[in-house]
Design a protein around this motif. Structure first.
Motif, mmCIF file in Angstrom:
data_model
loop_
_atom_site.group_PDB
_atom_site.id
_atom_site.type_symbol
_atom_site.label_atom_id
_atom_site.label_comp_id
_atom_site.label_asym_id
_atom_site.label_seq_id
_atom_site.Cartn_x
_atom_site.Cartn_y
_atom_site.Cartn_z
ATOM 1 N N UNK A 11 0.869 -1.181 0.000
ATOM 2 C CA UNK A 11 0.000 0.000 0.000
ATOM 3 C C UNK A 11 0.902 1.227 0.000
ATOM 4 N N UNK A 12 0.700 2.108 -0.969
ATOM 5 C CA UNK A 12 1.419 3.382 -0.995
ATOM 6 C C UNK A 12 0.551 4.389 -0.259
ATOM 7 N N UNK A 13 1.078 4.953 0.830
ATOM 8 C CA UNK A 13 0.309 5.786 1.746
ATOM 9 C C UNK A 13 0.956 7.162 1.841
ATOM 10 N N UNK A 14 0.124 8.188 1.773
ATOM 11 C CA UNK A 14 0.614 9.566 1.925
ATOM 12 C C UNK A 14 1.205 9.737 3.316
ATOM 13 N N UNK A 15 2.358 10.361 3.388
ATOM 14 C CA UNK A 15 3.095 10.501 4.654
ATOM 15 C C UNK A 15 2.371 11.438 5.613
ATOM 16 N N UNK A 16 1.804 10.890 6.721
ATOM 17 C CA UNK A 16 1.119 11.746 7.690
ATOM 18 C C UNK A 16 2.046 12.219 8.798
ATOM 19 N N UNK A 17 2.944 11.327 9.242
ATOM 20 C CA UNK A 17 3.826 11.652 10.352
ATOM 21 C C UNK A 17 4.968 10.648 10.378
ATOM 22 N N UNK A 18 6.053 11.029 10.986
ATOM 23 C CA UNK A 18 7.199 10.142 11.070
ATOM 24 C C UNK A 18 6.961 9.103 12.158
ATOM 25 N N UNK A 63 3.496 12.344 -1.925
ATOM 26 C CA UNK A 63 3.122 12.077 -3.314
ATOM 27 C C UNK A 63 2.913 10.596 -3.574
ATOM 28 N N UNK A 64 2.195 9.928 -2.680
ATOM 29 C CA UNK A 64 2.035 8.472 -2.753
ATOM 30 C C UNK A 64 1.431 8.013 -4.079
ATOM 31 N N UNK A 65 0.446 8.716 -4.596
ATOM 32 C CA UNK A 65 -0.188 8.306 -5.860
ATOM 33 C C UNK A 65 0.804 8.391 -7.010
ATOM 34 N N UNK A 66 1.591 9.462 -7.047
ATOM 35 C CA UNK A 66 2.606 9.601 -8.102
ATOM 36 C C UNK A 66 3.687 8.538 -7.958
ATOM 37 N N UNK A 67 4.077 8.257 -6.722
ATOM 38 C CA UNK A 67 5.120 7.258 -6.478
ATOM 39 C C UNK A 67 4.640 5.882 -6.895
ATOM 40 N N UNK A 68 3.367 5.575 -6.636
ATOM 41 C CA UNK A 68 2.806 4.295 -7.073
ATOM 42 C C UNK A 68 2.803 4.209 -8.595
#
Length: 108
Positions: A11-18, A63-68
């Motif tokens: 699952x490619x997930x947008x980075x919410x927090x470290x 940029x999870x969607x672009x990275x996927x």
């Protein structure tokens, strides 16, 4: 977006927090988490190495969607088709392939 590759879920997930866990990301506790930097586009081999013996990996990035999409662009496109085969009593044809249950399908 979730993909299934080599019998594992990614699952490619947008980075919410470290330092987020799979549960923090809303995926559940069974997910390993791999944070990547803004420049990395993981190769298929890198994903398999990162998931290790597990079967679920959340790739956390901006940029999870672009990275996927960039990841998927590394794949070879194979035209194939499949379907559900059912007889009159309602039995479904299922086969095994490489130790996994599967529906009949093949190259076009």
């Amino acid at each position: 977006m979730r993909i299934f590759f080599e019998n594992k879920f990614f699952e490619f997930v947008e980075k919410p927090l470290t330092g987020a866990s799979g549960a923090d990301l809303g995926l559940g506790a069974n997910w390993a988490v791999w944070e990547i930097d803004d420049q990395t586009v993981p190769s298929p081999e890198a994903l398999l190495e990162a998931v290790g013996c597990g079967d679920r990996l959340a790739v956390v990035c901006r940029g999870a969607a672009d990275r996927l999409e960039q990841f998927c662009n590394q794949m070879v496109i194979v035209r194939a088709a499949g379907g559900v085969v059912e007889n009159t009593p309602g039995d479904i044809l299922i086969m095994t392939r490489k130790g996994w249950y599967d529906l009949p399908k093949g190259h076009i």
